[in-house]
Every structure is written in structure tokens, then in C-alpha cells.
Design a protein around this motif. Structure first.
Motif, PDB file in Angstrom:
ATOM      1  N   PRO A 180       0.826  -1.211   0.000  1.00 31.13           N
ATOM      2  CA  PRO A 180       0.000   0.000   0.000  1.00 31.13           C
ATOM      3  C   PRO A 180       0.861   1.262   0.000  1.00 31.13           C
ATOM      4  O   PRO A 180       1.963   1.273   0.549  1.00 31.13           O
ATOM      5  N   PRO A 181       0.379   2.356  -0.604  1.00 34.50           N
ATOM      6  CA  PRO A 181       1.101   3.624  -0.554  1.00 34.50           C
ATOM      7  C   PRO A 181       0.880   4.308   0.795  1.00 34.50           C
ATOM      8  O   PRO A 181      -0.098   4.022   1.500  1.00 34.50           O
ATOM      9  N   LEU A 182       1.770   5.217   1.147  1.00 34.94           N
ATOM     10  CA  LEU A 182       1.662   5.932   2.416  1.00 34.94           C
ATOM     11  C   LEU A 182       0.350   6.703   2.506  1.00 34.94           C
ATOM     12  O   LEU A 182      -0.232   6.830   3.592  1.00 34.94           O
ATOM     13  N   GLY A 183      -0.126   7.217   1.383  1.00 29.66           N
ATOM     14  CA  GLY A 183      -1.393   7.952   1.402  1.00 29.66           C
ATOM     15  C   GLY A 183      -2.549   7.121   1.935  1.00 29.66           C
ATOM     16  O   GLY A 183      -3.467   7.651   2.562  1.00 29.66           O
ATOM     17  N   LYS A 184      -2.496   5.819   1.709  1.00 34.06           N
ATOM     18  CA  LYS A 184      -3.559   4.941   2.213  1.00 34.06           C
ATOM     19  C   LYS A 184      -3.544   4.912   3.741  1.00 34.06           C
ATOM     20  O   LYS A 184      -4.601   4.928   4.384  1.00 34.06           O
ATOM     21  N   LEU A 185      -2.338   4.875   4.338  1.00 34.39           N
ATOM     22  CA  LEU A 185      -2.229   4.890   5.799  1.00 34.39           C
ATOM     23  C   LEU A 185      -2.724   6.217   6.368  1.00 34.39           C
ATOM     24  O   LEU A 185      -3.485   6.245   7.343  1.00 34.39           O
ATOM     25  N   ARG A 198      -5.179  17.328  14.772  1.00 37.85           N
ATOM     26  CA  ARG A 198      -4.005  17.640  13.949  1.00 37.85           C
ATOM     27  C   ARG A 198      -3.190  16.372  13.695  1.00 37.85           C
ATOM     28  O   ARG A 198      -2.846  15.649  14.612  1.00 37.85           O
ATOM     29  N   LEU A 199      -2.878  16.159  12.412  1.00 39.10           N
ATOM     30  CA  LEU A 199      -1.991  15.072  12.016  1.00 39.10           C
ATOM     31  C   LEU A 199      -0.819  15.700  11.268  1.00 39.10           C
ATOM     32  O   LEU A 199      -1.008  16.499  10.348  1.00 39.10           O
ATOM     33  N   ARG A 200       0.394  15.333  11.681  1.00 38.10           N
ATOM     34  CA  ARG A 200       1.596  15.912  11.058  1.00 38.10           C
ATOM     35  C   ARG A 200       2.497  14.782  10.568  1.00 38.10           C
ATOM     36  O   ARG A 200       2.578  13.720  11.184  1.00 38.10           O
ATOM     37  N   MET A 201       3.176  15.024   9.462  1.00 35.48           N
ATOM     38  CA  MET A 201       4.117  14.060   8.923  1.00 35.48           C
ATOM     39  C   MET A 201       5.532  14.497   9.273  1.00 35.48           C
ATOM     40  O   MET A 201       5.867  15.686   9.188  1.00 35.48           O
ATOM     41  N   SER A 202       6.379  13.540   9.649  1.00 34.09           N
ATOM     42  CA  SER A 202       7.787  13.871   9.801  1.00 34.09           C
ATOM     43  C   SER A 202       8.445  13.829   8.423  1.00 34.09           C
ATOM     44  O   SER A 202       7.770  13.733   7.398  1.00 34.09           O
ATOM     45  N   SER A 203       9.765  13.898   8.369  1.00 36.22           N
ATOM     46  CA  SER A 203      10.505  14.061   7.116  1.00 36.22           C
ATOM     47  C   SER A 203      10.103  13.034   6.058  1.00 36.22           C
ATOM     48  O   SER A 203       9.984  11.841   6.339  1.00 36.22           O
ATOM     49  N   LEU A 204       9.909  13.515   4.820  1.00 37.56           N
ATOM     50  CA  LEU A 204       9.467  12.663   3.715  1.00 37.56           C
ATOM     51  C   LEU A 204      10.425  12.786   2.534  1.00 37.56           C
ATOM     52  O   LEU A 204      11.009  13.847   2.294  1.00 37.56           O
ATOM     53  N   ILE A 209       6.420  10.551  -2.575  1.00 38.64           N
ATOM     54  CA  ILE A 209       5.086  10.970  -2.138  1.00 38.64           C
ATOM     55  C   ILE A 209       4.079  10.536  -3.206  1.00 38.64           C
ATOM     56  O   ILE A 209       4.153  10.961  -4.360  1.00 38.64           O
ATOM     57  N   ASP A 210       3.173   9.669  -2.818  1.00 39.58           N
ATOM     58  CA  ASP A 210       2.224   9.106  -3.786  1.00 39.58           C
ATOM     59  C   ASP A 210       1.077  10.088  -4.049  1.00 39.58           C
ATOM     60  O   ASP A 210       0.846  11.020  -3.276  1.00 39.58           O
TER      61      ASP A 210
END
Length: 392
Positions: A180-185, A198-204, A209-210
Motif C-alpha cells: 500500500p502507498p503511504l497515502g492509504k495509511l 491535527r496530524l503531522r508528517m515527519s521528514s518525507l 510521495i504518492d
């Protein structure tokens, strides 16, 4: 903790998250100090050694243990330090058996104001400057149900912001059966918890990025408008010699697409100064990428050769030149950041209060909060000045 154990964390956000879990496992232990080390640069190793000496001086009777990436990559050197009583392999540090504590699941760690949830560990890439795969092993993903379970626990304890973190977060899912792609998670977290503020992403890694994640960054208000890129350089030849998978134009195109739909998104990036064979024109391109991407959250690393890496065998620059180029990069980021922060004066910002009298807006701008504000509170603040890098 019932004992007086202590865990000292160096390095990345993943280490911070893991240190909290180690604290929980050692809750009943007396007089143990753990250094959760970092080895990403030679300076990080120096700071690890310094932390070991400082901890031993402060706690001469404690059992002093070292884990983390340096405990694997610099194992012999750290084991030889007289202050160190033992080392725990990085891959074993969340195993209770490594600490001689009961095998029962360790107690869940109450979240900080921002709860770090590890979705992935390890790295399968082979960047020529990096030793982290040596210390973290191959990429391993948590399943969606595992991530949702941990997020749910943090939310039950009142965490107002969740940060999804890992060593190479955009490789999440590559080792799972359905790939699965990260976007699915990310979608699964947002869908399952509609009340998550709030949801934040760490370094990508921008090149990974899908499309689904890109769409979420463009249009999902609860996904914070803050993208920190594992960029490393602004010149194509340097990126190739680093064995990165993107080019300068890829990063520029990504940011242009995102800002076209969500202009307020704040860009951060890791940049390496003085990589082997970098000439003045290449360094100039590294400086210019800061303006091209509008980088306002910059992490600048002076290049340092790491053991058994291809870059360590390339022609090296002098330390003074590397330091000079790092200083120029930091000044360019500081100037860009201050100009950006000034545009936020007079704008109402939703700020999550930390424990130190400041807090963070969705775009990760740092803001002073009113005295007495409880940590974890989200409040609206309209700053009226910028002073010493802080909106007040």
C-alpha cells in the motif's frame, strides 16, 4: 517511575519516540541511565560521547547503558569508554529481554503534546553518505491496524496532535503484502479518527510521495500544512553522487503543485554542506534551492565522512570550507525564515501549546503563548511582533 532511571535521547524524532518506550520498560528499575544515541554525522557521535561522560559524572553509581545507532555503528569505540557498562543493539532496544526486565508488555507511554507514532523503521536505500541502514536495518512497516491501535491509545490520553514518524517514512508499505502507498495509511488515520485535531508528517522523501498523499496535503485541513523534505542538495550532480532518487526539478515541481492548491504550506528540508567534489557553482545551486522552494524550516548538516560509506572514499573538502558553506546555508535559511515569519504577524494562528511557554502553529511556526497556558491546549493567537525568531 518507581526507580530513578533516566533515558537521554539524541538525534531524530524516532529516537525520541523509542526513548519514551524504553522509559516505560525501565519504570521499575533503580539507578539505570540509558543513552539512546545517534550516529548520523561525526558531530552526532561526538555529542553521544559527550552525553555519556556527562551522565557518568552526574550519576557515578548508576548502571550506564548505550543503545541507538551509534551503539551499532561505533560499537567498539563506545564499548571501550570506561564510563559505559554495556551496549544494547539498536534493533533490540524495544525488546524487554535486552534490559533484563519482565517480558510483559511495557506500559503504554502517556503522550507528549505531540505524540510520535512510529509507522516504519529501517531503510532499504543506499545513499552514499549515510550509515543509518547499518544502525537500523532493512525497512519494516507497521500494518494499518497496528498504527490505528497506537493512535487510538494516544488520543484516549488526550494527545491533540499525532506525528507519523520513521526512518524513511515514504517507504512505508513497501514490505507489506499488498504494497500500500503511504497515502492509504494517512487516509486511514484521518477516516478512523474524525475528531483528531491535527496530524503531522515527519521528514518525507519527495520523490516517493504518492498521488493520494499529495492530494491530502493539498486539501485536508487536519493534515498540517508543513512538509519537511529529505532533500540533501540543490544540484543534480551532487544528488547523483549522493545516490538520491530525485533531481532539483522534481523537488521544485512538487512544491509548485502543492502551493498552487495550498499556498500556506510551509516547506522544510535537510541540506548537506560541503559534500565531496562540490564546487563553488554546485554550492551556489544549493543556496539557490532555498529560495526556489521557499525553505523556511531548514536543517543544515556539514558533511562528515561516515565509516564504510562510498562518500568517505571520494575527494574530501577541508573542514573550514565545509563549515563556511554550512554557515552560508544556515544564514540563507534564517533570512528566508524571518521574512516568512514576518508575514504571519497580525494573522490569527491556531497554536498547540508546549510545556515551555511556546507552541506551534499548523505550519510549524513557533509562537509565544500566554503565561499559564496548559500544555496540549490549542488556542488562537494573533501575534503582533517577531522577536528573536519567535512570534509574540
Amino acid at each position: 517511575m518507581s526507580g530513578n532511571s533516566e533515558v537521554i535521547s539524541l538525534g531524530c524524532r524516532l529516537n525520541i519516540s523509542e526513548s519514551e518506550q524504553i522509559k516505560a520498560m525501565l519504570a521499575g528499575e533503580d539507578d539505570v541511565v540509558v543513552i539512546n544515541s545517534c550516529a548520523v554525522t561525526s558531530e552526532a557521535v561526538r555529542q553521544t560521547r559527550q552525553a555519556i561522560r556527562k551522565a557518568r559524572k552526574a550519576r557515578p553509581e548508576a548502571r550506564l547503558m548505550v543503545t541507538g545507532c551509534a551503539a551499532d555503528i561505533e560499537r567498539d569505540q563506545l564499548a571501550a569508554m570506561p564510563e559505559v557498562d554495556g551496549l544494547v543493539k539498536n534493533t533490540a532496544k524495544l525488546d524487554p529481554r535486552a534490559w533484563n526486565v519482565p517480558l510483559d508488555a511495557p506500559p503504554f507511554v502517556p503522550s507528549r503534546t505531540r505524540a510520535f507514532v512510529t509507522v516504519q523503521n529501517g531503510c532499504d536505500h543506499a545513499c552514499t553518505f549515510c550509515v543509518i541502514p547499518q544502525g537500523r536495518g532493512k525497512s519494516r512497516s507497521q500494518t494499518i491496524p497496528q498504527v490505528l491501535e497506537e493512535v487510538e491509545k494516544h488520543l484516549a490520553l488526550g494527545a491533540p496532535e499525532i506525528v507519523l514518524t520513521g526512518v524513511d517514512v515514504t517507504s512505508w508499505g513497501h514490505d507489506l503484502s499488498d504494497n500500500p502507498p503511504l497515502g492509504k495509511l494517512v487516509s486511514a488515520v484521518l477516516d478512523r479518527f474524525p475528531d483528531l485535531p491535527r496530524l503531522r508528517m515527519s521528514s518525507l522523501d519527495g520523490i516517493e510521495i504518492d498521488p493520494q498523499l499529495e492530494e491530502l496535503f493539498m486539501g485536508e485541513d487536519r493534515l498540517m500544512p508543513h512538509l519537511h523534505l529529505s532533500l540533501q542538495h540543490g544540484h543534480d550532480m551532487m544528488l547523483k553522487r549522493m545516490k538520491r532518487r530525485h533531481l532539483r526539478a522534481d523537488a521544485i515541481a512538487l512544491v509548485e503543485r502543492l502551493k498552487a492548491k495550498r499556498p500556506e504550506i510551509a516547506i522544510g528540508a535537510d541540506l548537506i554542506a560541503g559534500f565531496p567534489t562540490e564546487d563553488a557553482a554546485m554550492h551556489s545551486d544549493n543556496l539557490s534551492i532555498i529560495e526556489a522552494l521557499d525553505i523556511v524550516h531548514g536543517h543544515v548538516f556539514p558533511y562528515s565522512p561516515r565509516p564504510d560509506t562510498p562518500a568517505a572514499r571520494m575527494p574530501q573538502h577541508s573542514r573550514p570550507l565545509i563549515k563556511q558553506r554550512a554557515a552560508e546555508l544556515r544564514e540563507a535559511v534564517r533570512s528566508r525564515r524571518n521574512a516568512w515569519m514576518q508575514t504571519l504577524v497580525g494573522q490569527p494562528l491556531s497554536v498547540l501549546a508546549e510545556r515551555d511557554g511556546t507552541g506551534y502553529a499548523p505550519n510549524f511556526a513557533r509562537v509565544e503563548v500566554p503565561q499559564g497556558t496548559a500544555a496540549g491546549t490549542i488556542l488562537t493567537i494573533t501575534p503582533n511582533e517577531l522577536s528573536e525568531g519567535l512570534l509574540r
